[in-house]
Motif scaffolding. Structure first.
Motif, PDB file in Angstrom:
ATOM      1  N   SER A 152       0.830  -1.210   0.000  1.00  0.00           N
ATOM      2  CA  SER A 152       0.000   0.000   0.000  1.00  0.00           C
ATOM      3  C   SER A 152       0.859   1.252   0.000  1.00  0.00           C
ATOM      4  O   SER A 152       0.567   2.221  -0.710  1.00  0.00           O
ATOM      5  CB  SER A 152      -0.936  -0.004   1.213  1.00  0.00           C
ATOM      6  OG  SER A 152      -1.824  -1.102   1.170  1.00  0.00           O
ATOM      7  N   LEU A 153       1.933   1.252   0.794  1.00  0.00           N
ATOM      8  CA  LEU A 153       2.830   2.413   0.826  1.00  0.00           C
ATOM      9  C   LEU A 153       3.437   2.665  -0.548  1.00  0.00           C
ATOM     10  O   LEU A 153       3.524   3.812  -1.006  1.00  0.00           O
ATOM     11  CB  LEU A 153       3.948   2.193   1.846  1.00  0.00           C
ATOM     12  CG  LEU A 153       3.559   2.117   3.326  1.00  0.00           C
ATOM     13  CD1 LEU A 153       4.818   1.967   4.188  1.00  0.00           C
ATOM     14  CD2 LEU A 153       2.761   3.335   3.764  1.00  0.00           C
ATOM     15  N   GLU A 158       3.433   9.372  -2.579  1.00  0.00           N
ATOM     16  CA  GLU A 158       3.358  10.525  -1.681  1.00  0.00           C
ATOM     17  C   GLU A 158       2.040  10.571  -0.904  1.00  0.00           C
ATOM     18  O   GLU A 158       1.978  11.134   0.196  1.00  0.00           O
ATOM     19  CB  GLU A 158       3.533  11.815  -2.471  1.00  0.00           C
ATOM     20  CG  GLU A 158       4.930  11.990  -3.062  1.00  0.00           C
ATOM     21  CD  GLU A 158       5.089  13.308  -3.787  1.00  0.00           C
ATOM     22  OE1 GLU A 158       4.094  14.081  -3.830  1.00  0.00           O
ATOM     23  OE2 GLU A 158       6.182  13.582  -4.308  1.00  0.00           O
ATOM     24  N   ARG A 159       0.995   9.973  -1.448  1.00  0.00           N
ATOM     25  CA  ARG A 159      -0.301   9.987  -0.752  1.00  0.00           C
ATOM     26  C   ARG A 159      -0.270   9.148   0.515  1.00  0.00           C
ATOM     27  O   ARG A 159      -1.160   9.260   1.355  1.00  0.00           O
ATOM     28  CB  ARG A 159      -1.395   9.475  -1.688  1.00  0.00           C
ATOM     29  CG  ARG A 159      -1.723  10.417  -2.842  1.00  0.00           C
ATOM     30  CD  ARG A 159      -2.650   9.770  -3.839  1.00  0.00           C
ATOM     31  NE  ARG A 159      -2.009   8.649  -4.511  1.00  0.00           N
ATOM     32  CZ  ARG A 159      -2.636   7.796  -5.317  1.00  0.00           C
ATOM     33  NH1 ARG A 159      -3.939   7.937  -5.536  1.00  0.00           N
ATOM     34  NH2 ARG A 159      -1.974   6.812  -5.901  1.00  0.00           N
ATOM     35  N   ALA A 160       0.760   8.317   0.665  1.00  0.00           N
ATOM     36  CA  ALA A 160       0.875   7.497   1.870  1.00  0.00           C
ATOM     37  C   ALA A 160       1.127   8.341   3.114  1.00  0.00           C
ATOM     38  O   ALA A 160       1.017   7.845   4.234  1.00  0.00           O
ATOM     39  CB  ALA A 160       2.003   6.480   1.712  1.00  0.00           C
ATOM     40  N   ILE A 231       9.908   3.370   4.409  1.00  0.00           N
ATOM     41  CA  ILE A 231       9.754   3.530   2.960  1.00  0.00           C
ATOM     42  C   ILE A 231      11.119   3.570   2.287  1.00  0.00           C
ATOM     43  O   ILE A 231      11.310   2.995   1.199  1.00  0.00           O
ATOM     44  CB  ILE A 231       8.941   4.800   2.642  1.00  0.00           C
ATOM     45  CG1 ILE A 231       7.485   4.610   3.092  1.00  0.00           C
ATOM     46  CG2 ILE A 231       8.989   5.115   1.149  1.00  0.00           C
ATOM     47  CD1 ILE A 231       6.629   5.846   2.935  1.00  0.00           C
ATOM     48  N   GLU A 232      12.084   4.237   2.925  1.00  0.00           N
ATOM     49  CA  GLU A 232      13.442   4.254   2.375  1.00  0.00           C
ATOM     50  C   GLU A 232      13.990   2.829   2.246  1.00  0.00           C
ATOM     51  O   GLU A 232      14.608   2.471   1.239  1.00  0.00           O
ATOM     52  CB  GLU A 232      14.362   5.088   3.262  1.00  0.00           C
ATOM     53  CG  GLU A 232      14.118   6.589   3.185  1.00  0.00           C
ATOM     54  CD  GLU A 232      14.977   7.358   4.177  1.00  0.00           C
ATOM     55  OE1 GLU A 232      15.678   6.695   4.990  1.00  0.00           O
ATOM     56  OE2 GLU A 232      14.942   8.601   4.162  1.00  0.00           O
ATOM     57  N   ARG A 233      13.749   2.033   3.275  1.00  0.00           N
ATOM     58  CA  ARG A 233      14.224   0.648   3.240  1.00  0.00           C
ATOM     59  C   ARG A 233      13.518  -0.156   2.149  1.00  0.00           C
ATOM     60  O   ARG A 233      14.149  -0.911   1.401  1.00  0.00           O
ATOM     61  CB  ARG A 233      13.994  -0.001   4.608  1.00  0.00           C
ATOM     62  CG  ARG A 233      14.321  -1.489   4.675  1.00  0.00           C
ATOM     63  CD  ARG A 233      15.784  -1.756   4.404  1.00  0.00           C
ATOM     64  NE  ARG A 233      16.080  -3.187   4.485  1.00  0.00           N
ATOM     65  CZ  ARG A 233      17.251  -3.725   4.176  1.00  0.00           C
ATOM     66  NH1 ARG A 233      18.256  -2.976   3.786  1.00  0.00           N
ATOM     67  NH2 ARG A 233      17.426  -5.032   4.273  1.00  0.00           N
ATOM     68  N   VAL A 234      12.207   0.015   2.043  1.00  0.00           N
ATOM     69  CA  VAL A 234      11.450  -0.702   1.017  1.00  0.00           C
ATOM     70  C   VAL A 234      11.905  -0.278  -0.374  1.00  0.00           C
ATOM     71  O   VAL A 234      12.034  -1.111  -1.285  1.00  0.00           O
ATOM     72  CB  VAL A 234       9.941  -0.455   1.200  1.00  0.00           C
ATOM     73  CG1 VAL A 234       9.149  -1.041   0.037  1.00  0.00           C
ATOM     74  CG2 VAL A 234       9.458  -1.060   2.516  1.00  0.00           C
ATOM     75  N   ASP A 235      12.174   1.005  -0.554  1.00  0.00           N
ATOM     76  CA  ASP A 235      12.635   1.504  -1.848  1.00  0.00           C
ATOM     77  C   ASP A 235      13.995   0.922  -2.228  1.00  0.00           C
ATOM     78  O   ASP A 235      14.244   0.613  -3.394  1.00  0.00           O
ATOM     79  CB  ASP A 235      12.720   3.033  -1.820  1.00  0.00           C
ATOM     80  CG  ASP A 235      11.364   3.690  -1.938  1.00  0.00           C
ATOM     81  OD1 ASP A 235      10.417   3.019  -2.393  1.00  0.00           O
ATOM     82  OD2 ASP A 235      11.239   4.874  -1.571  1.00  0.00           O
ATOM     83  N   GLU A 236      14.888   0.780  -1.233  1.00  0.00           N
ATOM     84  CA  GLU A 236      16.243   0.358  -1.540  1.00  0.00           C
ATOM     85  C   GLU A 236      16.420  -1.157  -1.574  1.00  0.00           C
ATOM     86  O   GLU A 236      17.352  -1.662  -2.192  1.00  0.00           O
ATOM     87  CB  GLU A 236      17.229   0.933  -0.519  1.00  0.00           C
ATOM     88  CG  GLU A 236      17.194   0.241   0.839  1.00  0.00           C
ATOM     89  CD  GLU A 236      18.277   0.730   1.787  1.00  0.00           C
ATOM     90  OE1 GLU A 236      18.877   1.787   1.507  1.00  0.00           O
ATOM     91  OE2 GLU A 236      18.504   0.062   2.810  1.00  0.00           O
ATOM     92  N   CYS A 237      15.535  -1.894  -0.891  1.00  0.00           N
ATOM     93  CA  CYS A 237      15.701  -3.343  -0.772  1.00  0.00           C
ATOM     94  C   CYS A 237      14.897  -4.049  -1.863  1.00  0.00           C
ATOM     95  O   CYS A 237      13.662  -4.048  -1.821  1.00  0.00           O
ATOM     96  CB  CYS A 237      15.246  -3.810   0.616  1.00  0.00           C
ATOM     97  SG  CYS A 237      15.470  -5.577   0.888  1.00  0.00           S
ATOM     98  N   PRO A 238      15.545  -4.635  -2.845  1.00  0.00           N
ATOM     99  CA  PRO A 238      14.827  -5.179  -3.999  1.00  0.00           C
ATOM    100  C   PRO A 238      13.951  -6.382  -3.692  1.00  0.00           C
ATOM    101  O   PRO A 238      13.027  -6.680  -4.445  1.00  0.00           O
ATOM    102  CB  PRO A 238      15.958  -5.558  -4.967  1.00  0.00           C
ATOM    103  CG  PRO A 238      17.145  -5.785  -4.097  1.00  0.00           C
ATOM    104  CD  PRO A 238      17.015  -4.818  -2.962  1.00  0.00           C
TER     105      PRO A 238
END
Length: 298
Positions: A152-153, A158-160, A231-238
């Motif tokens: 969902s995030l 950005e709406r998250a 979110i930073e972790r989710v973005d960076e962790c494939p």
């Protein structure tokens, strides 16, 4: 509490060099085996569960609880390893609360028929708590809520930042997960509802119960993490959402084999949502290249 307060949200791993070394080893192991973990394991699991349900496997292998727990743990490993660097004291406490809630509400459900409706387990999914519910139940449920929340995030972007948007969507995603899970689980005999139901032998009461449980789980998960750092972790962790890939493969395939059309289509919807995040444009079967790129960046 403001985002980034290290006292409660700082990672337990970041505070220990030895834990950090273990974390790097686990990350590399997951990255180098992504195809096996996210596709092969659930595909084999789906075939094995259907073969067990249809009586095609001998007794020692049919619904073997150790194999079920081992396979589940392997498929959960990308999520567990992926979010570990963001699990601080606060997250640990609140995720423990979700775990306790999972046991409590399931025990109430089995003994009172509320809130899910009258049901009982047809397969022992490992050791049973009070001879009523699987001890490993949180391993099955809590990651589903985490996967739905993380997806969902990513979908919201950005709406998250608005809790009025992200929390209802995450709750809906958790309930949608069960729209896939329960019909397949009933089909293979994991559990059954005494009075059946209109939706592939699953009653409406079950989904009302899931709305309650999803709400509790999502709210606690939302409070558990520093959302910006998560979110930073989710973005960076494939690989952090590969557990959701496993879910789509495992339960989507079982629903397809039993001709449960709507649950299978919802599983496809989750697959499309994952694809929309742009995380799976690089083929998942090229894990070593992905691992090298990621570790080079780090």
């Amino acid at each position: 509490m403001a985002d980034g307060e290290a006292g409660s949200t700082g990672s337990l791993i970041e505070r220990s060099p030895s834990r950090a070394a273990i974390q790097r080893y686990l990350e590399r192991s997951v990255l180098e085996n992504r195809m096996t973990i996210a596709v092969v394991f659930p595909a084999v699991g789906a075939v094995t569960l259907v073969a067990s349900a249809e009586g095609w496997l001998p007794e020692p292998l049919a619904f073997n609880p150790l194999l079920i727990l081992f396979g589940t743990l392997v498929m959960r490993s990308p999520l567990l390893v992926g979010i570990a660097p963001r699990v601080g004291t606060r997250a640990l406490v609140l995720l423990s609360a979700v775990t306790c809630y999972t046991w409590a509400i399931e025990l109430i459900g089995v003994r009172t028929d509320w809130p899910y409706g009258a049901f009982e387990y047809g397969v022992r999914l490992g050791p049973m708590l009070f001879e009523s519910i699987p001890l490993a139940l949180p391993l099955f449920f809590v990651p589903l809520a985490l996967n739905a929340y993380l997806l969902s995030l990513l979908v919201l972007g950005e709406r998250a930042s608005s809790s009025a948007v992200r929390i209802p969507l995450a709750i809906g995603a958790v309930v949608a997960v069960d729209l896939v899970l329960d019909p397949a689980a009933v089909a293979v005999g994991f559990w059954h509802f005494e009075d059946g139901g209109f939706y592939y032998d699953v009653p409406v009461s079950n989904y009302l119960g899931w709305v309650l449980s999803a709400t509790v789980a999502v709210v606690l998960v939302d409070l558990a993490f520093d959302r910006r750092r998560l979110i930073e972790r989710v973005d960076e962790c494939p690989f952090v959402l590969d557990d959701l890939v496993s879910f789509v493969v495992l339960w989507g395939l079982i629903n397809t084999l039993y001709m449960n059309v709507i649950p299978a289509l919802i599983a496809v919807g989750f697959g499309l949502a994952l694809h929309s995040t742009g995380r799976y444009e690089i083929p998942i079967d090229d894990p070593r290249a992905g691992a090298s790129r990621w570790f080079d960046r780090r």
